[in-house]
Design an enzyme around this catalytic site. Sequence first.
Site, mmCIF file in Angstrom:
data_model
loop_
_atom_site.group_PDB
_atom_site.id
_atom_site.type_symbol
_atom_site.label_atom_id
_atom_site.label_comp_id
_atom_site.label_asym_id
_atom_site.label_seq_id
_atom_site.Cartn_x
_atom_site.Cartn_y
_atom_site.Cartn_z
ATOM 1 N N ASP A 172 0.834 -1.198 0.000
ATOM 2 C CA ASP A 172 0.000 0.000 0.000
ATOM 3 C C ASP A 172 0.874 1.255 0.000
ATOM 4 O OD1 ASP A 172 -2.432 1.369 0.063
ATOM 5 O OD2 ASP A 172 -2.566 1.319 2.248
ATOM 6 N N HIS A 255 -4.559 2.723 -7.049
ATOM 7 C CA HIS A 255 -5.708 2.411 -6.195
ATOM 8 C C HIS A 255 -6.984 2.221 -7.016
ATOM 9 C CE1 HIS A 255 -3.339 3.183 -2.585
ATOM 10 N NE2 HIS A 255 -4.350 2.679 -1.901
ATOM 11 N N HIS A 258 -6.791 -1.249 -8.237
ATOM 12 C CA HIS A 258 -7.156 -2.103 -7.100
ATOM 13 C C HIS A 258 -8.672 -2.204 -7.000
ATOM 14 C CE1 HIS A 258 -8.881 -2.139 -3.037
ATOM 15 N NE2 HIS A 258 -7.950 -3.026 -2.734
ATOM 16 N N HIS A 272 -5.558 -5.703 0.777
ATOM 17 C CA HIS A 272 -5.597 -4.408 0.079
ATOM 18 C C HIS A 272 -4.239 -4.060 -0.534
ATOM 19 C CE1 HIS A 272 -6.570 -0.161 -0.606
ATOM 20 N NE2 HIS A 272 -5.419 0.132 -0.028
#
Length: 361
Positions: A172, A255, A258, A272
């Site tokens: 992340d 992101h 993602h 995540h």
Amino acid sequence: MDRVIYSPMKYVQGEGAWQRLHEYAAALGQKGAYAVAGPHVLEHYWSDVEKGFKEANFPLHAHRFAGECSMNEINRIVNELREENCDVIIGIGGGKTLDTAKAVGFYANLPVIIAPSIASTDAPCSALSVIYTDEGAFESYLFLRNNPNVVLVDTAVIARSPVRMLVAGMGDALATYYEARACFNSGGRTTAGGRSSLSALAVARACRDSLFKNGLRAKLAAEAKTVSSALDDIVETNTYMSGIGFESGGLAAAHAIHNGLTVLPGVHHAMHGEKVSFGLLAQLVLENAPQDEFKQVLDFCREVGLPTNLAALGLTDVSDGDLMKAARAACAESETIHNMPFKVTPEAVFSAMRVADRLGS
């Protein structure tokens, strides 16, 4: 558009930091503290936390987190803390526990202390809670008035948490600089509601540099369940530097990709940060980044054990049709992929994921 920087009022990190929770609670309130705590925390760490409150004669009430950051859970806690006459909220545990505590503080208009038990995301420092239904389906984002009053990180606790979570936090954090750079270049709107700043970009760049320097050694320390200098640096990197970097620096393609991938059931077991790390590889392909930059990111992912291809995320032999579904979701109107400094289409994202998958394989 204004330049906006968000951050918690205080960030404190060290071995045994949780044993000083009562000091920070007493500095923020007078009546007592209401703690939203995860089951693992209550089982393994609660006696140490509670001891300080008893010695300081400061009331502490514990609520066992029910498992979902839902409005029903939030409202139940708001009502309970009023009955207990508490004026400080403590969130102590994993991500959903912390998001619940932040939301409770928002609705009760009370100060919040956040004490993460893992370093798997940069959420502890943010002014954001992700709200789910009681069944665990995503419902909405709750944008808070301010960041937590105190973020208190006990590195001894982090060192005893699952290593995979620390590594996912690195995934992340790894995207932080590259997404902030894209936002800075495009002038895109950040999560903080303004334009990216030089300060946020500098923090994001330092976040990247710390990962490349300390990542592997921090993982080895975590495997040994011990706190080293490298682990100490990576905990700060994953939690604070990435938190400031993403919220005030901005999010972009990594992101969004993602988020797009989450429409495919095969990736639901992946954490995540694991999905974000592949999203970053696809972003770099999308940007046609220099090969040495791509290789540096790819080598780091392999070194610490982050996924570098679709199969590692659970998408073995994913069809073109399914991958295009993910690409379209990544390009939804509200997605951060539109913070890239050029127009992005679903077809371009599809191509970037296919190329990143081949390079990462």
